[in-house]
Design a protein around this motif. Structure first.
Motif, short mmCIF file in Angstrom:
data_model
loop_
_atom_site.label_atom_id
_atom_site.label_comp_id
_atom_site.label_asym_id
_atom_site.label_seq_id
_atom_site.Cartn_x
_atom_site.Cartn_y
_atom_site.Cartn_z
N ASP A 71 0.87 -1.23 0.26
CA ASP A 71 0.03 0.39 0.02
C ASP A 71 0.74 1.34 -0.21
N ILE A 72 0.70 1.92 -1.00
CA ILE A 72 1.78 3.16 -0.97
C ILE A 72 0.50 4.49 -0.95
N SER A 73 -1.07 4.44 -0.91
CA SER A 73 -1.99 5.04 -0.74
C SER A 73 -1.27 6.62 -0.06
N ARG A 74 -0.31 6.25 0.59
CA ARG A 74 -0.54 7.66 1.43
C ARG A 74 0.60 8.86 1.12
N HIS A 75 1.51 7.66 0.19
CA HIS A 75 2.50 8.80 -0.31
C HIS A 75 2.03 9.68 -1.87
N VAL A 76 1.19 8.09 -2.88
CA VAL A 76 0.88 8.94 -3.78
C VAL A 76 -0.61 10.20 -3.35
N THR A 77 -1.42 10.05 -2.05
CA THR A 77 -2.06 10.67 -2.04
C THR A 77 -1.30 12.55 -1.33
N ALA A 78 0.31 12.33 -1.15
CA ALA A 78 0.65 13.83 -0.61
C ALA A 78 1.12 13.80 -1.88
N SER A 79 1.47 13.27 -3.00
CA SER A 79 2.70 13.39 -4.37
C SER A 79 2.02 13.10 -5.50
N SER A 80 1.02 14.34 -6.24
CA SER A 80 0.30 13.87 -7.34
C SER A 80 1.85 13.90 -8.85
N ALA A 81 3.24 14.19 -8.30
CA ALA A 81 4.10 13.50 -9.66
C ALA A 81 3.95 11.98 -9.00
N LEU A 82 4.28 11.71 -8.10
CA LEU A 82 4.51 10.14 -7.65
C LEU A 82 3.39 9.54 -8.15
N ARG A 83 2.30 10.27 -7.92
CA ARG A 83 0.92 9.67 -8.98
C ARG A 83 1.62 9.12 -10.45
N ASP A 84 1.73 9.97 -11.08
CA ASP A 84 1.30 10.20 -12.13
C ASP A 84 3.20 9.25 -12.34
N LEU A 85 4.34 9.02 -11.90
CA LEU A 85 4.85 8.35 -11.58
C LEU A 85 4.28 6.61 -12.26
N VAL A 86 3.62 5.87 -10.53
CA VAL A 86 3.43 5.12 -10.38
C VAL A 86 2.02 4.85 -11.78
N HIS A 87 1.61 5.96 -12.31
CA HIS A 87 0.58 5.29 -13.40
C HIS A 87 1.61 4.94 -14.48
N GLU A 88 2.64 5.75 -15.12
CA GLU A 88 3.34 5.38 -16.13
C GLU A 88 3.91 4.15 -15.81
#
Length: 125
Positions: A82-99
């Motif tokens: 679970d990385i949800s707390r990190h993804v919630t805190a960073s749109s750049a990380l969310r984009d990296l995870v998606h990519e």
């Protein structure tokens, strides 16, 4: 460090336990890569608990350095948990995870079942 080798849909997988040393830099990645190559693994699973919080803060470049090492050695890196707390805190990380999850080199997955489903669809399975 507890690690297990198994085969999932024809892929040799090195599952690192959550109780091992925290990976906080490129050197930790190189150690994992050495273990994987020594065991002829194609996939390396790293539980989120094994990653320093700096990994999830892209400004540190830790994630990029680690991901690049695995890509250079043509190993699939799976960040498991679970990385949800990190993804919630960073749109750049969310984009990296998606990519990353669209590609073939690094996946961020929540379960081993999800990994099995993805590997079943991967060429060579």
């Amino acid at each position: 460090m507890s690690e297990t080798i198994s085969t999932i849909h024809g892929f040799r997988v090195l599952l690192n336990g959550s109780d091992g040393e925290v990976i906080k830099d490129e050197r930790g990645a190189v150690d994992l890569i050495g273990d994987a190559l020594g065991q002829h693994a194609q996939v390396v699973i790293v539980p989120t608990e094994r990653l320093d919080d700096g990994f999830f803060q892209l400004r540190t470049r830790i994630a990029g350095d680690i991901m690049q090492k695995f890509t250079m050695y043509r190993l699939l890196l799976v960040i498991l948990g679970d990385i949800s707390r990190h993804v919630t805190a960073s749109s750049a990380l969310r984009d990296l995870v998606h990519e990353s999850n669209q590609g073939d080199h690094v996946w961020f997955l929540s379960s081993l079942e999800e990994l099995g489903e993805r590997l079943a669809q991967r060429p060579g399975a």
